[in-house]
Scaffold this motif. Sequence first.
Motif, PDB file in Angstrom:
ATOM      1  N   UNK A  22       0.831  -1.200   0.000  1.00 22.37           N
ATOM      2  CA  UNK A  22       0.000   0.000   0.000  1.00 22.37           C
ATOM      3  C   UNK A  22       0.873   1.260   0.000  1.00 22.37           C
ATOM      4  N   UNK A  23       1.991   1.187   0.691  1.00 25.30           N
ATOM      5  CA  UNK A  23       2.918   2.321   0.750  1.00 25.30           C
ATOM      6  C   UNK A  23       3.430   2.648  -0.650  1.00 25.30           C
ATOM      7  N   UNK A  24       3.837   1.641  -1.420  1.00 16.67           N
ATOM      8  CA  UNK A  24       4.337   1.872  -2.774  1.00 16.67           C
ATOM      9  C   UNK A  24       3.239   2.469  -3.651  1.00 16.67           C
ATOM     10  N   UNK A  25       2.012   1.993  -3.494  1.00 14.16           N
ATOM     11  CA  UNK A  25       0.912   2.472  -4.327  1.00 14.16           C
ATOM     12  C   UNK A  25       0.532   3.912  -4.015  1.00 14.16           C
ATOM     13  N   UNK A  26       0.695   4.335  -2.771  1.00 14.83           N
ATOM     14  CA  UNK A  26       0.206   5.657  -2.358  1.00 14.83           C
ATOM     15  C   UNK A  26       1.325   6.659  -2.077  1.00 14.83           C
ATOM     16  N   UNK A  27       2.549   6.243  -2.205  1.00 15.80           N
ATOM     17  CA  UNK A  27       3.682   7.107  -1.888  1.00 15.80           C
ATOM     18  C   UNK A  27       3.705   8.331  -2.805  1.00 15.80           C
ATOM     19  N   UNK A  28       3.924   9.500  -2.229  1.00 23.63           N
ATOM     20  CA  UNK A  28       4.032  10.739  -3.001  1.00 23.63           C
ATOM     21  C   UNK A  28       5.417  11.328  -2.796  1.00 23.63           C
ATOM     22  N   UNK A  29       6.012  11.780  -3.883  1.00 21.75           N
ATOM     23  CA  UNK A  29       7.301  12.467  -3.841  1.00 21.75           C
ATOM     24  C   UNK A  29       7.121  13.798  -4.555  1.00 21.75           C
ATOM     25  N   UNK A  30       7.280  14.881  -3.824  1.00 20.79           N
ATOM     26  CA  UNK A  30       7.034  16.190  -4.410  1.00 20.79           C
ATOM     27  C   UNK A  30       5.589  16.362  -4.839  1.00 20.79           C
ATOM     28  N   UNK A  31       4.673  15.687  -4.140  1.00 23.00           N
ATOM     29  CA  UNK A  31       3.263  15.792  -4.464  1.00 23.00           C
ATOM     30  C   UNK A  31       2.816  14.908  -5.612  1.00 23.00           C
ATOM     31  N   UNK A  42      11.262  -0.526  -6.259  1.00 24.44           N
ATOM     32  CA  UNK A  42      10.891  -0.762  -4.868  1.00 24.44           C
ATOM     33  C   UNK A  42      10.230  -2.126  -4.695  1.00 24.44           C
ATOM     34  N   UNK A  43       9.341  -2.466  -5.609  1.00 32.26           N
ATOM     35  CA  UNK A  43       8.665  -3.768  -5.507  1.00 32.26           C
ATOM     36  C   UNK A  43       9.657  -4.921  -5.656  1.00 32.26           C
ATOM     37  N   UNK A  44      10.646  -4.740  -6.521  1.00 30.96           N
ATOM     38  CA  UNK A  44      11.667  -5.773  -6.691  1.00 30.96           C
ATOM     39  C   UNK A  44      12.508  -5.924  -5.424  1.00 30.96           C
ATOM     40  N   UNK A  45      12.864  -4.797  -4.797  1.00 27.74           N
ATOM     41  CA  UNK A  45      13.644  -4.861  -3.561  1.00 27.74           C
ATOM     42  C   UNK A  45      12.840  -5.527  -2.445  1.00 27.74           C
ATOM     43  N   UNK A  92      13.173   0.200   3.607  1.00 30.08           N
ATOM     44  CA  UNK A  92      12.471  -0.265   4.807  1.00 30.08           C
ATOM     45  C   UNK A  92      12.345   0.862   5.825  1.00 30.08           C
ATOM     46  N   UNK A  93      13.387   1.654   5.985  1.00 25.21           N
ATOM     47  CA  UNK A  93      13.340   2.769   6.938  1.00 25.21           C
ATOM     48  C   UNK A  93      12.278   3.787   6.535  1.00 25.21           C
ATOM     49  N   UNK A  94      12.169   4.073   5.230  1.00 32.27           N
ATOM     50  CA  UNK A  94      11.166   5.027   4.755  1.00 32.27           C
ATOM     51  C   UNK A  94       9.760   4.504   4.993  1.00 32.27           C
ATOM     52  N   UNK A  95       9.547   3.216   4.759  1.00 32.43           N
ATOM     53  CA  UNK A  95       8.228   2.616   4.998  1.00 32.43           C
ATOM     54  C   UNK A  95       7.869   2.709   6.479  1.00 32.43           C
ATOM     55  N   UNK A  96       8.826   2.391   7.341  1.00 32.20           N
ATOM     56  CA  UNK A  96       8.558   2.426   8.779  1.00 32.20           C
ATOM     57  C   UNK A  96       8.380   3.855   9.285  1.00 32.20           C
TER      58      UNK A  96
END
Length: 326
Positions: A22-31, A42-45, A92-96
Amino acid sequence: MDSGRWIDPKAGKETLRVYAERWVETRLVGGRPLAPRTAELYRAQLKNHILPALGSTPLRQLEASAVRAWYGKLSGPSGPGQVTAAKCYRLLRAICTTAVDDNLIARNPCSIRGAGQERPSERPMFTLAQVQALVDAVEDRWRALILLAAWTGLRLGELSALRREHLDLETGIVNVRSAVVDVIGQKRSYGPPKSAAGRRTVAIPPHIIGDLEHHLAVYAQSGPQGLVFVGPKGGPIRRNNFSSRVWAPAAEAAGLPAGSHLHDLRGWGATIAARHGATTKELMHRLGHASPAAALRYQRAEQDRDAALAAAMSAALGQPNHTEST
């Protein structure tokens, strides 16, 4: 609860696997949502290095000790290497961190100092003779691409998206306005460069203008929107095909170090520019980087260059160098 430090004990029940997707699907960078290639990475990692060990753990049960054990194995001799381990740890740190912001967990379990810092091995540095040998080794169709990559520092994705209207050979500039986005299982698309700094105008060294004029007359698609670089059948460049069919045999013929990539030409071009007086700010612009650290990574310190600098320092003081004194 009044101080805002209370965490609902019912929160954090979902597993890291569910939350991370869900984090990958909804993540925003610079809006904006993640770029397709970034989401794919990210999904591969997650799939290959994070979720097999930690994916079934509920967020609230993800302890620092488990993260340390996971990272220790990932960065160890049997792991994929320090650079990959650092990238996965940062993810992982960003997700947490987001989970903390969502009040799902009280603190971030990723607390290993320096674990997210990459220590990549030094990339090979080509000589001018090797670059010229590489240019001579490729078919005439690819000569201009190699020259433009070496002398302007454009990425393969930027070169693949380059159109006739982006080249102004009269004034000697190339306008970088888009890049190819190839995602497995999805149709090829064209989007903006990697960052806002990637949208740039780069001066073309005059000695390769003639090669570009020849290329446009013989190989490029027609019309202002025509792609500059295409394959023998008129189709767009595919990264894997180019690497195996064009780059690999030419690199071997030119005697380049094993494991060399087209991307290494960016480092060569940056180093040549620095030797001729380019400032860090100028390198950032030329390479399309937003930070000085990213641009400086492409400057190389070679032994012969270091020796020349040492001799120059002695000369500045009027002192003879070792050769003259013996």
